[in-house]
Design an enzyme around this catalytic site. Structure first.
Site, mmCIF file in Angstrom:
data_model
loop_
_atom_site.group_PDB
_atom_site.id
_atom_site.type_symbol
_atom_site.label_atom_id
_atom_site.label_comp_id
_atom_site.label_asym_id
_atom_site.label_seq_id
_atom_site.Cartn_x
_atom_site.Cartn_y
_atom_site.Cartn_z
ATOM 1 N N ASP A 1 -43.899 -52.224 -57.756
ATOM 2 C CA ASP A 1 -44.000 -53.510 -58.466
ATOM 3 C C ASP A 1 -44.069 -53.302 -59.984
ATOM 4 O O ASP A 1 -43.846 -54.244 -60.746
ATOM 5 C CB ASP A 1 -45.294 -54.235 -58.059
ATOM 6 N N GLN B 1 -48.635 -57.494 -51.404
ATOM 7 C CA GLN B 1 -48.139 -58.840 -51.685
ATOM 8 C C GLN B 1 -49.233 -59.690 -52.333
ATOM 9 O O GLN B 1 -50.371 -59.727 -51.867
ATOM 10 C CB GLN B 1 -47.666 -59.490 -50.369
ATOM 11 N N LYS C 1 -38.119 -58.781 -47.339
ATOM 12 C CA LYS C 1 -38.222 -57.404 -47.850
ATOM 13 C C LYS C 1 -37.977 -56.419 -46.709
ATOM 14 O O LYS C 1 -37.243 -55.443 -46.862
ATOM 15 C CB LYS C 1 -39.613 -57.152 -48.445
HETATM 16 N N1 GUN Z 1 -45.690 -62.375 -54.748
HETATM 17 C C1 GUN Z 1 -44.626 -63.062 -55.226
HETATM 18 N N2 GUN Z 1 -43.785 -62.239 -55.896
HETATM 19 C C2 GUN Z 1 -44.335 -61.007 -55.832
HETATM 20 C C3 GUN Z 1 -43.924 -59.726 -56.335
HETATM 21 O O1 GUN Z 1 -42.891 -59.555 -56.990
HETATM 22 N N3 GUN Z 1 -44.764 -58.700 -56.044
HETATM 23 C C4 GUN Z 1 -45.929 -58.856 -55.345
HETATM 24 N N4 GUN Z 1 -46.683 -57.775 -55.121
HETATM 25 N N5 GUN Z 1 -46.326 -60.028 -54.877
HETATM 26 C C5 GUN Z 1 -45.532 -61.093 -55.120
#
Ligand code: GUN
Length: 291
Positions: A121, A98, A54
């Site tokens: 998200d 996350q 990311k």
């Molecule tokens: N952990 C795995 N995929 C994601 C996601 O798309 N968003 C978040 N916040 N955590 C994750």
């Protein structure tokens, strides 16, 4: 028939290139650089990989990336205080905490603490509600990626019979809402659905998001169906190693489907691309440039 393989990697690149172009134009027009803050608590290896990717891709599209890595002993109150600080910062337009979080932290409470207008998200109940009543909102990234991939195979999804397998909050339910917005006739199937193969056989568009390796078989499909596979399952191989497979038995579905996503290289690469798109949209909305 041999299905078209939908190349998620190159479609994600196209999405990111578009985000980069719009980000550059926004900077020229307003002087504002979109900023994404990612919070990682603990040292889960898969989460560390996601967060690293990311960060790299955020910088590549010309955005500012703020990383906050906290030890897995971080008290819930400290995490909530960090979220409050990020909510208040003018240079942070998107916030992602996350998941999974350590067990002593109430994830729901943390997700609800994020300002819904910075919730890239799309997990905040306000955004879940906005999506279900068709208001403009930040939509969850993996479901948005599924729609872009389906539309790459068939640009107009109107009137299609779509079957979503799986009813999770993160994928199944929001992807069903997005399909409704595309004027599909939507069925959500789940572990208690009776005669799943015959339900799937009605579908022009199948979205598989159950987390069961290779569950969807070739003879479950309507010939020519579009198949989007959200599953990422690690399974053992005969030589004692492991490999990644989806929720769809790819090889046998390849000769029945009209278009199908591979695993890896299908839905996976779309998630971060859509996260960056959301960050740009959150920035534009904060500046009153879009509804
Ligand atoms: N952990 C795995 N995929 C994601 C996601 O798309 N968003 C978040 N916040 N955590 C994750």
């Amino acid at each position: 028939m041999t299905a078209t393989i939908i190349d998620g990697k190159s479609i994600a690149e196209i999405v990111r290139a578009d985000v980069a172009k719009r980000t550059a134009a926004l900077k020229v027009k307003t002087g504002v650089t979109p900023g994404l803050a990612v919070v990682l608590v603990g040292a889960d290896p898969a989460s560390q990989v996601y967060v690293r990717n990311k960060h790299k891709q955020t910088l590549e599209v010309g955005m500012a990336s703020f990383e906050h890595k906290l030890p897995d002993t971080t008290p819930e109150a400290d995490l909530l205080a960090l979220v409050a600080m990020l909510n208040a910062r003018a240079d942070v337009h998107g916030i992602l905490v996350q998941l999974p979080l350590p067990k002593h932290i109430d994830s729901e409470k943390v997700l609800r603490a994020i300002n819904p207008d910075k919730d890239v998200d799309g997990f905040h109940p306000v955004n879940v509600g906005r999506l279900s009543i068709g208001e403009p909102c930040l939509t969850p990234c993996t479901p948005s990626g599924c729609i872009i991939l389906a539309k790459s195979a068939q640009p107009d999804l109107k009137g299609l019979d779509a079957v979503v397998i799986g009813r999770s909050t993160i994928v199944g339910k929001p992807v069903a809402q997005l399909l409704l917005r595309e004027d599909c006739t939507v069925t959500i199937a789940h572990s208690r659905t009776r005669d799943l193969p015959s339900v799937v056989r009605r579908a022009d568009l199948v979205i598989a998001a159950v987390g069961r390796p290779e569950m969807v078989k070739g003879d479950w499909l309507k010939p020519g169906a579009i198949v989007i596979d959200v599953g990422i399952n690690r399974v053992p191989t005969a030589d004692g190693k492991t490999k990644l497979v989806g929720d769809v038995a790819f090889q046998e579905c390849l000769s029945v489907a009209g278009a199908i996503t591979p695993v890896p290289g299908g839905v996976g690469p779309m998630t971060i691309a859509c996260l960056l798109k959301n960050t740009l949209e959150a920035t534009e909305r904060s500046l009153g440039l879009t509804t």
